[in-house]
Design an enzyme around this catalytic site. Structure first.
Site, PDB file in Angstrom:
ATOM      1  N   MET A   1       0.017   0.162 -12.380  1.00 41.43           N
ATOM      2  CA  MET A   1       0.767   0.974 -11.423  1.00 41.43           C
ATOM      3  C   MET A   1       1.338   0.120 -10.301  1.00 41.43           C
ATOM      4  O   MET A   1       2.440   0.381  -9.819  1.00 41.43           O
ATOM      5  CB  MET A   1      -0.106   2.098 -10.862  1.00 41.43           C
ATOM      6  N   GLU A   2       0.614  -0.910  -9.901  1.00 48.50           N
ATOM      7  CA  GLU A   2       1.112  -1.798  -8.855  1.00 48.50           C
ATOM      8  C   GLU A   2       2.351  -2.544  -9.333  1.00 48.50           C
ATOM      9  O   GLU A   2       3.328  -2.678  -8.587  1.00 48.50           O
ATOM     10  CB  GLU A   2       0.009  -2.771  -8.431  1.00 48.50           C
TER      11      GLU A   2
ATOM     12  N   MET B   1      -3.845   8.972  -7.382  1.00 41.69           N
ATOM     13  CA  MET B   1      -5.090   8.653  -8.074  1.00 41.69           C
ATOM     14  C   MET B   1      -5.335   7.156  -8.240  1.00 41.69           C
ATOM     15  O   MET B   1      -6.282   6.749  -8.910  1.00 41.69           O
ATOM     16  CB  MET B   1      -5.126   9.332  -9.453  1.00 41.69           C
ATOM     17  N   CYS B   2      -4.488   6.323  -7.660  1.00 44.46           N
ATOM     18  CA  CYS B   2      -4.678   4.872  -7.747  1.00 44.46           C
ATOM     19  C   CYS B   2      -5.754   4.409  -6.776  1.00 44.46           C
ATOM     20  O   CYS B   2      -5.824   4.871  -5.646  1.00 44.46           O
ATOM     21  CB  CYS B   2      -3.371   4.136  -7.429  1.00 44.46           C
ATOM     22  N   HIS B   3      -6.561   3.473  -7.254  1.00 44.87           N
ATOM     23  CA  HIS B   3      -7.580   2.869  -6.404  1.00 44.87           C
ATOM     24  C   HIS B   3      -6.956   1.749  -5.579  1.00 44.87           C
ATOM     25  O   HIS B   3      -6.140   0.990  -6.103  1.00 44.87           O
ATOM     26  CB  HIS B   3      -8.705   2.281  -7.265  1.00 44.87           C
TER      27      HIS B   3
ATOM     28  N   ASP C   1      19.554   0.134  -1.760  1.00 45.74           N
ATOM     29  CA  ASP C   1      19.658   0.464  -0.340  1.00 45.74           C
ATOM     30  C   ASP C   1      20.497  -0.556   0.424  1.00 45.74           C
ATOM     31  O   ASP C   1      21.315  -0.189   1.262  1.00 45.74           O
ATOM     32  CB  ASP C   1      18.266   0.553   0.279  1.00 45.74           C
TER      33      ASP C   1
END
Length: 167
Positions: A115-116, A75-77, A130
């Site tokens: 969110m970013e 749902m992120c733009h 990793d």
């Protein structure tokens, strides 16, 4: 059908229309951390890991993650980001080596960049894992959280409390 902003009349997911929102300067800062053993700590600070410079690679991965958040979070733009900064600070004791990660993302747009910033901080920690997992798979990725945000209709936010911030 629903009072939820991301649900349409049929009860299915939708992306919110932000076209009527004002363009404002927005920023968000997120934190994460990773605790490693002494051997990994030494390899990171001495740049001797066989996969290359761990922190530099993780920094690039974090920047790429912020830029691509809309691809992996449904749902992120997609946003035109104007800045991404990744910073590190070690917190060490006699037996524990924790790298604190801070990511700040900024934009001038119609929706925020929380969110970013959170995605970038998470990917930085995952990239470090990793690149060093051959030495120890027991590393611990710590709490990931939003430290602060500014701009937008909801205004500014600053986290309070004990969250193992960068010291």
């Amino acid at each position: 059908m629903s009072d939820f902003t991301h649900i349409n009349e049929q009860g299915n997911a939708k992306m919110v229309d932000v076209s009527t929102k004002d363009i404002t300067k927005r920023s968000a800062t997120a934190h994460s951390s990773i605790t490693v053993n002494a051997n990994i700590y030494q390899q990171i600070i001495e740049h001797t890991n066989h996969k290359g410079n761990v922190l530099n690679t993780a920094q690039i991965a974090g920047i790429m993650a912020a830029k691509n958040t809309a691809i992996i979070i449904p749902m992120c733009h997609p946003l035109p980001l104007t800045g991404i900064d990744v910073n590190y600070r070690w917190h060490t004791t006699d037996s524990e080596y924790t790298l604190n990660i801070e990511v700040t993302v900024s934009t001038t747009g119609k929706t925020g960049v929380e969110m970013e910033a959170l995605t970038a901080a998470s990917v930085v920690a995952l990239t470090i894992y990793d690149m060093t997992k051959a030495l120890d798979k027991g590393m611990i990725i710590g709490n990931t959280y939003l430290e602060a945000k500014s701009g937008g209709k909801s205004g500014d936010y600053q986290r309070n409390g004990n969250t193992n911030d960068l010291e």
